[in-house]
Design a protein around this motif. Structure first.
Motif, PDB file in Angstrom:
ATOM      1  N   GLN A 192      53.220 -17.244 -39.338  1.00 37.75           N
ATOM      2  CA  GLN A 192      51.835 -17.703 -39.389  1.00 37.75           C
ATOM      3  C   GLN A 192      51.300 -17.575 -40.808  1.00 37.75           C
ATOM      4  N   ALA A 249      48.191 -16.687 -43.205  1.00 40.14           N
ATOM      5  CA  ALA A 249      47.008 -15.833 -43.094  1.00 40.14           C
ATOM      6  C   ALA A 249      46.415 -15.607 -44.477  1.00 40.14           C
ATOM      7  N   ASP A 256      44.251 -15.004 -39.646  1.00 43.70           N
ATOM      8  CA  ASP A 256      45.043 -16.224 -39.592  1.00 43.70           C
ATOM      9  C   ASP A 256      44.258 -17.401 -40.162  1.00 43.70           C
ATOM     10  N   THR A 272      43.351 -21.441 -40.546  1.00 46.95           N
ATOM     11  CA  THR A 272      43.273 -22.665 -39.759  1.00 46.95           C
ATOM     12  C   THR A 272      43.492 -23.854 -40.686  1.00 46.95           C
ATOM     13  N   THR A 308      39.273 -19.297 -41.117  1.00 39.49           N
ATOM     14  CA  THR A 308      40.164 -18.388 -40.394  1.00 39.49           C
ATOM     15  C   THR A 308      39.840 -18.436 -38.911  1.00 39.49           C
ATOM     16  N   LEU A 317      52.467 -15.569 -45.776  1.00 42.11           N
ATOM     17  CA  LEU A 317      53.227 -15.888 -44.584  1.00 42.11           C
ATOM     18  C   LEU A 317      53.521 -14.586 -43.852  1.00 42.11           C
ATOM     19  N   SER A 335      56.139 -11.821 -37.267  1.00 43.03           N
ATOM     20  CA  SER A 335      55.673 -10.923 -36.208  1.00 43.03           C
ATOM     21  C   SER A 335      56.813 -10.555 -35.277  1.00 43.03           C
ATOM     22  N   ARG A 364      53.732  -6.712 -37.387  1.00 39.39           N
ATOM     23  CA  ARG A 364      53.501  -7.824 -38.318  1.00 39.39           C
ATOM     24  C   ARG A 364      53.797  -7.382 -39.743  1.00 39.39           C
TER      25      ARG A 364
END
Length: 97
Positions: A2, A4, A29, A31, A38, A58, A61, A77
């Motif tokens: 993900q 972030a 995170d 968007t 976020t 990046l 997790s 994470r």
């Protein structure tokens, strides 16, 4: 994995021994690869790459985070890369300046 944004650090003078070599980062995170947008709740991850506040990173997790951090560090994470550029549909949506 993900994308972030790094919001800040979590300082802890007492940690489980496997975590003592890591900085803990507060993340949100991203968007659509826009670091200003976020989603969801903020969370903490171990920093494996030396990321700073405001950078897009990046995050691995689960089992991937545990492998990246080493078997002696209990973590869900982990920050595994700092994004230089994010390209979506041929358009640069983020560039680390």
């Amino acid at each position: 994995m993900q994308l972030a944004t790094v919001l800040g650090q979590v300082v802890s003078t007492v940690k489980q021994p496997g975590l003592d070599r890591f900085t803990l980062l507060l993340l949100a995170d991203v968007t659509g690869a826009d670091p200003e947008r976020t989603t969801g709740a903020d969370y903490v991850a171990v920093d494996l790459v030396g990321a700073g506040v405001g950078e897009v990173v990046l995050v691995a997790s689960g089992g991937a985070a545990r492998v990246a951090a080493g078997a002696d560090a209990p973590t869900d994470r982990a920050v595994v890369a700092i994004a230089d550029t994010v390209v979506r549909a041929g358009t640069v949506t983020y560039r680390n300046t």
